[in-house]
Design a protein around this motif. Structure first.
Motif, mmCIF file in Angstrom:
data_model
loop_
_atom_site.group_PDB
_atom_site.id
_atom_site.type_symbol
_atom_site.label_atom_id
_atom_site.label_comp_id
_atom_site.label_asym_id
_atom_site.label_seq_id
_atom_site.Cartn_x
_atom_site.Cartn_y
_atom_site.Cartn_z
ATOM 1 N N PRO A 1 41.713 39.470 38.892
ATOM 2 C CA PRO A 1 41.204 39.857 37.562
ATOM 3 C C PRO A 1 42.283 39.731 36.509
ATOM 4 O O PRO A 1 43.475 39.935 36.785
ATOM 5 N N GLY A 2 41.886 39.395 35.275
ATOM 6 C CA GLY A 2 42.824 39.449 34.172
ATOM 7 C C GLY A 2 43.385 40.851 34.038
ATOM 8 O O GLY A 2 42.699 41.848 34.288
ATOM 9 N N PHE A 3 44.644 40.958 33.648
ATOM 10 C CA PHE A 3 45.306 42.252 33.597
ATOM 11 C C PHE A 3 44.789 43.088 32.424
ATOM 12 O O PHE A 3 44.461 42.558 31.358
ATOM 13 N N VAL A 4 44.732 44.396 32.636
ATOM 14 C CA VAL A 4 44.298 45.362 31.621
ATOM 15 C C VAL A 4 45.522 46.172 31.200
ATOM 16 O O VAL A 4 46.064 46.945 31.984
ATOM 17 N N ASP A 5 45.965 45.975 29.975
ATOM 18 C CA ASP A 5 47.148 46.675 29.453
ATOM 19 C C ASP A 5 46.676 47.858 28.626
ATOM 20 O O ASP A 5 46.183 47.706 27.506
ATOM 21 N N SER B 1 45.777 46.581 41.491
ATOM 22 C CA SER B 1 44.896 47.688 41.107
ATOM 23 C C SER B 1 45.495 48.501 39.964
ATOM 24 O O SER B 1 44.771 48.967 39.073
ATOM 25 N N ALA B 2 46.809 48.652 39.969
ATOM 26 C CA ALA B 2 47.491 49.457 38.950
ATOM 27 C C ALA B 2 47.455 48.822 37.570
ATOM 28 O O ALA B 2 47.710 49.508 36.565
ATOM 29 N N ILE B 3 47.126 47.521 37.494
ATOM 30 C CA ILE B 3 47.092 46.853 36.184
ATOM 31 C C ILE B 3 45.740 46.169 35.931
ATOM 32 O O ILE B 3 45.633 45.364 35.001
ATOM 33 N N THR B 4 44.735 46.523 36.728
ATOM 34 C CA THR B 4 43.410 45.937 36.511
ATOM 35 C C THR B 4 42.326 47.018 36.575
ATOM 36 O O THR B 4 41.995 47.634 35.579
ATOM 37 N N ILE B 5 41.812 47.275 37.759
ATOM 38 C CA ILE B 5 40.637 48.145 37.884
ATOM 39 C C ILE B 5 40.949 49.609 37.572
ATOM 40 O O ILE B 5 40.102 50.333 37.021
ATOM 41 N N ASN B 6 42.163 50.072 37.895
ATOM 42 C CA ASN B 6 42.476 51.486 37.666
ATOM 43 C C ASN B 6 42.485 51.856 36.186
ATOM 44 O O ASN B 6 41.786 52.802 35.778
ATOM 45 N N PRO B 7 43.259 51.158 35.336
ATOM 46 C CA PRO B 7 43.201 51.510 33.911
ATOM 47 C C PRO B 7 41.823 51.288 33.307
ATOM 48 O O PRO B 7 41.400 52.056 32.431
ATOM 49 N N ALA B 8 41.109 50.253 33.772
ATOM 50 C CA ALA B 8 39.760 50.013 33.247
ATOM 51 C C ALA B 8 38.844 51.189 33.560
ATOM 52 O O ALA B 8 38.073 51.647 32.708
ATOM 53 N N ARG B 9 38.920 51.695 34.776
ATOM 54 C CA ARG B 9 38.068 52.830 35.172
ATOM 55 C C ARG B 9 38.428 54.084 34.392
ATOM 56 O O ARG B 9 37.545 54.802 33.906
ATOM 57 N N ILE B 10 39.718 54.356 34.253
ATOM 58 C CA ILE B 10 40.165 55.560 33.550
ATOM 59 C C ILE B 10 39.714 55.543 32.091
ATOM 60 O O ILE B 10 39.349 56.577 31.521
ATOM 61 N N LEU B 11 39.715 54.364 31.490
ATOM 62 C CA LEU B 11 39.347 54.230 30.080
ATOM 63 C C LEU B 11 37.865 53.952 29.872
ATOM 64 O O LEU B 11 37.402 53.883 28.731
#
Length: 391
Positions: A55-59, A330-340
Motif C-alpha cells: 500500500p502507498g504510505f500514510v504519513d 503496518s506502522a506506516i500504512t493500515i495502522n495510521p489509516a485506522r487510527i485516523l
C-alpha cells in the motif's frame, strides 16, 4: 489504461506471497495468484518478480503548509511539494498546524490540502494547533470537522511542552469530546493528535482524561513518543492501557546524541516488549521546524523535517532492527489509516489504487500510484506539482 503488476511479493500489508495486482482507473480490481487478460484495452504489464507491491504510505503528521520557526520569522519553514511525498512512497498525508497558529492559518492549511488533492495526492488535515482554546477555520471544532471534507480531527494539541498553553485535563476533555462527537455526526473518526514534549509529565494528562471522564484513551493519538527512553517507557504503558502511539522519523544528530531514539529503534523495542503492532505507527513530521533545545530550554540549533525520513525509517526498521516487513509496513500504512478513520493503507480489491513498488534488494521506491495515477516510475518523477519541475 489497465496496469497489471505480475508476480510481485505482495504485502497488503499482510504478507500474501507472489501475487498479480490489476489496477483499472482509480481502483485495484483484482489481487490473484495469476491474472491473464484477454482484452483489446491498452494494458501496461510490469514484471514484479524482483519487486514488493505494498500500500502507498500514510504519513499521519506533515506540516504541509509549512511550520512556525522558533528562530524568528526568517525560520518559518517552507510548504511541502507534491513530490516531497511521492518520492518517499507516500500517497496520503495529514496536515496540521503546530507552534505557530498566528502567522500560519487554517485557511492556508486547508487550501494547501485542497491543492495537493488537485495534484493527485490524498490530503487531509486537522483543525486546531498546539494551543487551547483551539483556533479554527469556522465557528468551532465541530463546524470544521462536520463541514470541511479535508478536516478529520483536532491537533496537534501540545502537552508536556514549554511551548504549549499548559492546559488542564478538563480543557482537554472538553475539546476531545467535541471532536469525537463531531466525528460521529459526520462519519469521521475525530481523532485528537497530541504533540508530546519532553516534560516530565509525559502522557499523564491523557490518562487523567480517560480515568476521570467518558472520553476513551483511544481518542488520543500522541506523537513524538521516541523523544527519550523515559517517554518511550510511558508510551508502552499507554499502549497497555489501550492507547496507540506514534514515533517521529525526522530527527537531528544532536537529539539522537542526547537521548532521542530513532523511530525504527523505538518500533523494534516496543515490539520486543510485546506491544501489539496495531498500536504503533511512524510519521515524518515533514516540513516541521525541528528546534534543538538544551536542558534550560534555550534554542541551540534548528533543522527542518523531511517526508523522506518515513521511507528511511521503514528501511532501517527492516534492515537494521530486523522488524518483519509486514509489521514495519503496518506502522506506516493500515495502522495510521485506522487510527485516523481513513479508508486507506491496504491493498484490497475495490480499494483505491494507492500502490508502491519497492525493490526487494534494498527496499528503495521503484514506482508509485496514487488513486491509479502514476507518480513515480523506475525511481523517476513522472507527475509533478503545479510549481515544482522534474528532478
Amino acid at each position: 489504461m489497465l496496469t497489471l503488476i505480475k508476480q510481485a511479493e505482495c504485502y497488503s500489508p499482510k504478507r500474501l506471497g507472489k501475487q498479480d495486482v490489476l489496477i483499472a482507473g482509480t481502483k485495484i480490481i483484482a489481487i490473484e495468484a495469476d491474472i491473464n487478460l484477454d482484452t483489446n484495452v491498452a494494458c501496461e504489464v510490469i514484471d514484479g518478480s524482483d519487486l514488493i507491491v505494498a500500500p502507498g504510505f500514510v504519513d499521519s503528521l506533515v506540516h504541509i503548509s509549512g511550520g512556525g520557526g522558533e528562530a524568528g520569522f526568517a525560520s518559518r519553514t517552507p510548504e511541502m511539494n507534491l513530490t516531497d511525498a511521492t518520492i518517499a512512497g507516500i500517497t496520503t498525508v495529514v496536515g496540521a498546524l503546530g507552534t505557530d497558529d498566528v502567522s500560519r492559518t487554517h485557511s492556508d492549511l486547508i487550501a494547501k490540502a485542497k491543492g495537493l488533492k488537485q495534484e493527485g495526492l490524498n490530503a487531509f488535515c486537522h483543525t486546531g494547533s498546539y494551543h487551547l482554546p483551539a483556533k479554527t477555520l469556522g465557528e468551532s471544532i465541530s463546524h470544521d470537522i462536520m463541514y470541511v471534507d479535508e478536516v478529520i480531527g483536532l491537533g496537534e494539541v501540545a502537552i508536556s511542552d514549554h511551548r504549549g498553553r499548559q492546559i488542564t485535563a478538563q480543557q482537554l476533555a472538553e475539546v476531545a469530546a467535541e471532536s469525537r462527537t463531531a466525528g460521529l455526526l459526520s462519519g469521521k473518526r475525530g481523532t485528537v493528535s497530541i504533540h508530546v514534549g519532553s516534560g516530565k509529565a509525559h502522557v499523564n494528562l491523557l490518562h487523567d482524561v480517560a480515568n476521570n471522564t467518558d472520553v476513551p484513551l483511544s481518542q488520543f493519538y500522541p506523537t513524538h513518543m521516541n523523544r527519550n527512553a523515559e517517554l518511550l517507557t510511558a508510551g508502552i504503558e499507554f499502549c497497555r492501557a489501550g492507547g496507540t502511539i506514534d514515533f517521529t522519523t525526522s530527527t537531528t544528530e544532536y537529539d539522537l546524541a542526547n537521548g532521542e531514539l530513532a523511530a525504527a529503534e523505538a518500533l523494534a523495542y516496543c515490539l520486543d516488549k510485546g506491544v501489539n503492532v496495531a498500536q504503533l505507527t511512524m510519521s515524518s513530521d515533514g516540513h516541521a521546524s525541528l528546534p534543538i533545545y538544551n536542558e534550560q530550554n534555550e534554542l541551540v540549533g534548528f533543522e527542518v523535517g523531511t517526508e523522506l525520513s518515513l521511507l528511511s525509517s521503514f528501511q532501517q526498521a527492516v534492515k537494521q532492527f530486523n522488524v518483519p516487513i509486514e509489521k514495519a509496513l503496518s506502522a506506516i500504512t493500515i495502522n495510521p489509516a485506522r487510527i485516523l478513520g481513513l479508508n486507506k493503507g491496504e491493498l484490497k480489491q475495490n480499494r483505491d489504487a494507492d500502490v508502491v513498488l519497492l525493490r526487494q534488494s534494498d527496499l528503495t521506491v521503484h514506482s508509485v500510484w496514487c488513486n491509479g495515477k502514476k507518480m513515480i516510475e523506475d525511481s523517476q518523477i513522472v507527475a509533478n506539482g503545479f510549481f515544482n519541475s522534474a528532478n
